[in-house]
Design a protein around this motif. Sequence first.
Motif, PDB file in Angstrom:
ATOM      1  N   GLU A 173       0.831  -1.211   0.000  1.00  7.79           N
ATOM      2  CA  GLU A 173       0.000   0.000   0.000  1.00  7.79           C
ATOM      3  C   GLU A 173       0.858   1.251   0.000  1.00  7.79           C
ATOM      4  O   GLU A 173       0.690   2.152  -0.792  1.00  7.79           O
ATOM      5  CB  GLU A 173      -0.846  -0.020   1.276  1.00  7.79           C
ATOM      6  N   PHE A 214       2.838   1.791  -3.213  1.00  6.96           N
ATOM      7  CA  PHE A 214       2.109   2.394  -4.322  1.00  6.96           C
ATOM      8  C   PHE A 214       2.068   3.905  -4.198  1.00  6.96           C
ATOM      9  O   PHE A 214       2.089   4.624  -5.172  1.00  6.96           O
ATOM     10  CB  PHE A 214       0.666   1.868  -4.372  1.00  6.96           C
ATOM     11  N   GLN A 215       1.973   4.378  -2.963  1.00  4.55           N
ATOM     12  CA  GLN A 215       1.848   5.821  -2.782  1.00  4.55           C
ATOM     13  C   GLN A 215       3.150   6.549  -3.071  1.00  4.55           C
ATOM     14  O   GLN A 215       3.166   7.756  -3.230  1.00  4.55           O
ATOM     15  CB  GLN A 215       1.395   6.116  -1.357  1.00  4.55           C
ATOM     16  N   ILE A 230       5.015   5.851  -5.658  1.00  6.32           N
ATOM     17  CA  ILE A 230       5.304   5.820  -7.093  1.00  6.32           C
ATOM     18  C   ILE A 230       4.969   7.182  -7.685  1.00  6.32           C
ATOM     19  O   ILE A 230       3.829   7.593  -7.728  1.00  6.32           O
ATOM     20  CB  ILE A 230       4.458   4.737  -7.795  1.00  6.32           C
ATOM     21  N   LEU A 231       5.967   7.873  -8.109  1.00  4.19           N
ATOM     22  CA  LEU A 231       5.781   9.234  -8.618  1.00  4.19           C
ATOM     23  C   LEU A 231       6.604   9.412  -9.883  1.00  4.19           C
ATOM     24  O   LEU A 231       7.288   8.508 -10.341  1.00  4.19           O
ATOM     25  CB  LEU A 231       6.284  10.240  -7.585  1.00  4.19           C
ATOM     26  N   HIS A 232       6.519  10.604 -10.436  1.00  3.49           N
ATOM     27  CA  HIS A 232       7.503  11.046 -11.426  1.00  3.49           C
ATOM     28  C   HIS A 232       7.689  10.116 -12.624  1.00  3.49           C
ATOM     29  O   HIS A 232       8.802   9.753 -12.958  1.00  3.49           O
ATOM     30  CB  HIS A 232       8.877  11.228 -10.760  1.00  3.49           C
ATOM     31  N   GLY A 233       6.589   9.698 -13.206  1.00  2.00           N
ATOM     32  CA  GLY A 233       6.733   8.916 -14.431  1.00  2.00           C
ATOM     33  C   GLY A 233       7.349   7.547 -14.245  1.00  2.00           C
ATOM     34  O   GLY A 233       7.787   6.920 -15.200  1.00  2.00           O
ATOM     35  N   ASP A 234       7.364   7.072 -13.012  1.00  2.00           N
ATOM     36  CA  ASP A 234       7.957   5.763 -12.756  1.00  2.00           C
ATOM     37  C   ASP A 234       7.305   4.659 -13.582  1.00  2.00           C
ATOM     38  O   ASP A 234       7.987   3.792 -14.115  1.00  2.00           O
ATOM     39  CB  ASP A 234       7.839   5.401 -11.266  1.00  2.00           C
ATOM     40  N   VAL A 235       5.965   4.703 -13.651  1.00  2.00           N
ATOM     41  CA  VAL A 235       5.272   3.618 -14.345  1.00  2.00           C
ATOM     42  C   VAL A 235       5.682   3.601 -15.816  1.00  2.00           C
ATOM     43  O   VAL A 235       5.994   2.550 -16.375  1.00  2.00           O
ATOM     44  CB  VAL A 235       3.741   3.749 -14.199  1.00  2.00           C
ATOM     45  N   ARG A 267       6.289  -4.618 -11.679  1.00  2.00           N
ATOM     46  CA  ARG A 267       6.348  -4.448 -10.239  1.00  2.00           C
ATOM     47  C   ARG A 267       7.787  -4.428  -9.742  1.00  2.00           C
ATOM     48  O   ARG A 267       8.170  -3.628  -8.898  1.00  2.00           O
ATOM     49  CB  ARG A 267       5.702  -5.665  -9.575  1.00  2.00           C
ATOM     50  N   LEU A 285       9.376  -1.195 -10.585  1.00  2.00           N
ATOM     51  CA  LEU A 285       8.858  -0.109  -9.757  1.00  2.00           C
ATOM     52  C   LEU A 285       9.463  -0.142  -8.356  1.00  2.00           C
ATOM     53  O   LEU A 285       9.794   0.875  -7.774  1.00  2.00           O
ATOM     54  CB  LEU A 285       7.337  -0.191  -9.671  1.00  2.00           C
ATOM     55  N   HIS A 294      14.907   5.817  -5.264  1.00  3.35           N
ATOM     56  CA  HIS A 294      14.483   7.125  -4.753  1.00  3.35           C
ATOM     57  C   HIS A 294      14.654   7.191  -3.242  1.00  3.35           C
ATOM     58  O   HIS A 294      14.412   8.221  -2.639  1.00  3.35           O
ATOM     59  CB  HIS A 294      13.001   7.385  -5.042  1.00  3.35           C
ATOM     60  N   TYR A 342      12.719   5.567  -1.229  1.00  2.00           N
ATOM     61  CA  TYR A 342      11.374   5.603  -0.660  1.00  2.00           C
ATOM     62  C   TYR A 342      11.079   4.493   0.334  1.00  2.00           C
ATOM     63  O   TYR A 342      10.385   4.667   1.286  1.00  2.00           O
ATOM     64  CB  TYR A 342      10.328   5.442  -1.761  1.00  2.00           C
TER      65      TYR A 342
END
Lengths: 183, 258
Positions: free
Chosen positions: A104, A107-108, A110-115, A166, A169, A176, A178
């Motif tokens: 959870e 997922f939060q 995941i930013l900045h065009g990661d996908v 996944r 990511l 990052h 994170y």
Amino acid sequence: MPGAREFEQEALVHLDSLYRGALRLTHNRADAEDLVQETCVKALKAFHRYNPGTNCRAWLFTIMRNAFLNRIRNDKREVLEDEAALTGLAHAGTEPAGIDSPEEEFFQTILHGDVDRALKGLPLVYREAVMLADLEGFTYREIAEILGCPAGTVMSRLSRGRQLLRHALRRFAREHGYTRGDE
Amino acid sequence: MRCHEIELRLGLYVDGELSASDQAVANAHLAACGACAELVRHERGFRRLLRRQPGEPAPDVLRTRLASRARRHGWRRAVLPWIAGSAVAIAALVVALLMTRQPNPLLAALVDTHIAFVQVARPAEIASQDPARLATWFFERSGLRVDVADFSSAGIELIGGRLIDTRQRRAAYVLYGKGHTLLSVFVVPLATEEFRAGRMVRYRGADYSMEERKGYRTVTWVEDGSVFSVVSGVDYEALLECADRLRRERERRLTLRA
């Protein structure tokens, strides 16, 4: 006889979706624009064969995918990898469980065009399956039609594609700084 | 159905591609097995994340080019009855395109401000990582009540603040950075009538306007007569996430004030 208006109403309404898909196939705007244009011109020429009321978006994606494959065969910029050549990948990096932050939370972060960056790194066979299913919302049957392969193949490509995605990511999240695992 | 079978069919289950009978068996297992239910929840979360990716729309020039191409193609086929109709449709399309392409001077000014500070080593007038201190600074200097959100949990650090005059209005400019990327948050009071919405998107229950200018993305919304805009080179997902956090921060403050 379907005409320009029908073409606009049935086909051109999917232009954004096509362009999004084209961007994810070609990775750049100029090529994506070219590809969409080629797709639409081909569709226009074949539009009398299109059966109104059937799935126009899937039909357009089929045309686009074929056009794209022709292009990359011609300029050899990207090779459509054979599944067999990818078996090595299948064993690449399974996630160590329990080290990273809960899904959870992950997922939060995941930013900045990661996908898109992660998607870009996937071999074409997986990238197109994931793009069609998860970003464009096609069903397995539609994808099988677009890719010209059995539904079983769609399933296995999707499952592997998602797994690779996944994995990428999580790697980005770690880069990052994170995920909890790095704290 | 056992746990490992659920695991094998997880994708199919979430995609709704299991047969009705398998679906029923899986449902029964999931109702009884917390671990598998958790797996399904995660898989759904992952799919939502993928689905949320905002793609960029097809360029308008391409759209117009293809529409006129379709019309020319139609002419060549000499199909008479629909010609008048499609000409009207294309005229309407062109008008619609022109309308959506109206310049948005406020947004243009904000993007230009962002660009002006992208290259500056110390872009902030007051450098501070403390949201409360920045809010006080804005209030003391200009009387603007500015809520400064904290995005640090997403790795986006507060750099500081500036007061700017944009289109003859005093506005607050909050600067953030992630690595070398600048993220700008603008609060322009009483500028609602100056703002024209672009492509609308709904994110976590709120509506935002998304627009790309000079290679930078903007997410903008209007609240309490002020225009809020987040500008950066990062993708829309990140901008929307920041916008959402700022909104929530504002709600929290408003509740506290009340």
